[in-house]
Design a protein around this motif. Structure first.
Motif: not given
Length: 502
Positions: A283-284, A286, A320
């Motif tokens: 997961n990018t 944040y 994230p």
């Protein structure tokens, strides 16, 4: 027209032709009443932080406007330009304009100025940048209260709408920083640094700045993403790859997948050989957790697209920094790859032709949730401030797309090229023989009225034949492959006897 509207616009507009790589920056430094402790605390690192961010963000040749902002009122315009120039300013120039900066006051009194974040950012986009691409930086304590408006939630929503719904802002990041300061009237625990990329070129400039690592040397906090929330939301990193017949896979240092195919592989590969690849799904986004989403993927190469079979079609609670394994079965779409007799194959014989491809990942029915740890951090830095609601994802964002570049190297042997070269030499030899035959002189014997004559001729020649009275009675036409009589005069006695020697 105010000073803000006139001077910075001219500076940044002329910089558009300064250099093709130059970027335009607008740095907005808040100096409203709520910022009082950042200016009056002797130990405040506020101005030093602004100086270092400007130094890190700008490259030689970039242009900037540095401005103080609070809330614009008649007789007290906001934002107010402190410095505008082409080229990166040195620290001494920045300190010269920042050191005298104090908390702003309302006209005609000692009351400290209020704050309007939306006004400041909107003026920077429309005024200083003049609608052109660039980066807008905002240094604020997150207190958004024009006219000392206590309806901060409504004011924050307006700021939220400017960011999420404004078409000009293509990318937005926020850096929440711990900065405890205490002044005569107020105290604060943190500072927020925002950066807004205006237009697609501005987004590319921001990506390049982040990739350079210059900003990380000043701000070590991970940036929180505000926008976009529908692009590059996840990342696939190959963790384990099993080769297939005729196809060799490798993971490049930058995380891309490389596939090397031999010259006769396409037919075999298209018949069903699939590589088993285990990915790390990251997961990018944040500080968001993807609580739920439907996931699918496809591979695209040379204009052909094939689905990628995933072990699961759903993502759950992907936070994230906590990747999840994702197994898949990948068959490269190779039907449209150049064959071994193609011009591309012949031109790269003995080496590899690199063909770019991609794997596209789609998340549908996506649900995002701001992580609880981030909420707690924001509450610690900005107690009682509802502005963290700005991180609430827009309801319309239900899907997203991410792309993983794939490098396909197609290996061609030298056999087809050697065969082609051999064929070319054969053609050239035949052409040479024909050229010799066409230019070589020949002797031909003809008979006119019973009298034999020897003529010299060559291919393509038309030789007139005369009788003893000097009248033309025929023509001898010589071709590459023989001779023939033409235009024979009626009653004339002309015969072709044949070829005589060389």
């Amino acid at each position: 027209m105010t000073r803000w509207q006139r001077w910075p616009v001219l500076v940044l507009a002329c910089c558009a032709t300064f250099t093709a790589q130059a970027a335009s920056h607008v740095f907005l430094v808040q100096n409203s009443g709520w910022m009082e402790p950042f200016y009056t605390d002797p130990a405040s690192p506020y101005k030093a932080l602004v100086t270092e961010v400007v130094q890190a963000a700008m490259a030689p040749g970039d242009a900037l406007v540095l401005a103080a902002f609070n809330q614009g009122l008649p007789g007290a315009p906001s934002p107010r330009a402190l410095l505008a120039q082409k080229g990166k300013p040195d620290r001494a120039s920045l300190r010269a304009v920042l050191d005298p900066l104090e908390v702003g006051r309302k006209p005609g009194g000692k009351a400290m100025a209020d704050t309007d974040l939306g006004e400041a950012v909107g003026s920077a986009i429309d005024g200083a940048l003049g609608g052109k691409p660039g980066l807008v930086w905002l240094f604020t304590n997150n207190r958004n209260s024009p006219n000392n408006d206590q309806a901060t939630a409504r004011r924050n929503r307006e700021f939220y709408q400017l960011i999420h719904e404004g078409a000009a802002i293509r990318k937005a990041l926020a850096f929440p920083l711990k900065m405890p300061v205490r002044g005569a009237q107020y105290s604060a625990g943190g500072l927020m640094v925002y950066v807004f990329a205006v237009q697609e070129q501005g987004a590319r400039e921001l990506d390049a700045l982040l990739a350079s690592g210059r900003l990380n040397q000043v701000i070590t906090e991970m940036p929180a993403r505000l926008k976009p929330l529908d692009q590059d939301t996840v990342r696939l990193v190959p963790a384990r790859v099993e080769n297939t017949p005729g196809v060799r896979y490798a993971v490049l240092p930058d995380g891309r997948l490389r596939a090397e195919l031999d010259a006769g592989t396409p037919a075999g590969a298209s018949s069903g050989h699939a590589a088993r690849i285990t990915w790390r799904l990251e997961n990018t986004m944040y500080p968001y957790t993807i609580t739920a989403a439907d996931i699918s993927a496809q591979a695209a190469l040379a204009g052909e697209v094939k689905p990628v079979a995933l072990q699961t079609d759903a993502v759950r609670n992907l936070a994230p920094g906590k990747p999840q394994p994702l197994a898949s079965s990948l068959t490269l779409p190779v039907a449209n790859l150049p064959g071994k007799w193609s011009l591309a194959a012949l031109s790269t014989a003995g080496s590899a032709q690199v063909i770019p491809g991609r794997i596209e990942v789609t998340l549908a029915n996506q649900r995002l949730e701001l992580s609880q740890a981030f909420r707690q951090r924001m509450a610690e830095l900005f107690p009682g401030d509802p502005l963290p609601d700005i991180f609430t994802p827009p309801a319309r964002i239900q899907g997203s797309r991410a792309v993983l570049p794939v490098e396909v190297r197609l290996q061609y042997g030298a056999g087809p090229l050697l065969a082609a070269i051999g064929g070319l030499f054969a053609v050239l030899a035949a052409a040479g023989a024909l050229a010799v035959a066409a230019t070589r002189g020949r002797k031909v014997v003809v008979s006119v009225d019973g009298e034999p004559r020897t003529l010299r001729t060559k291919a393509g020649a038309k030789t007139p034949l005369y009788n003893t009275a000097g009248d033309q009675v025929a023509e001898l036409h010589t071709t590459l492959f023989g001779y023939q009589l033409a235009n024979v005069r009626e009653g004339a006695n002309v015969q072709l006897a044949g070829r005589s020697g060389k």
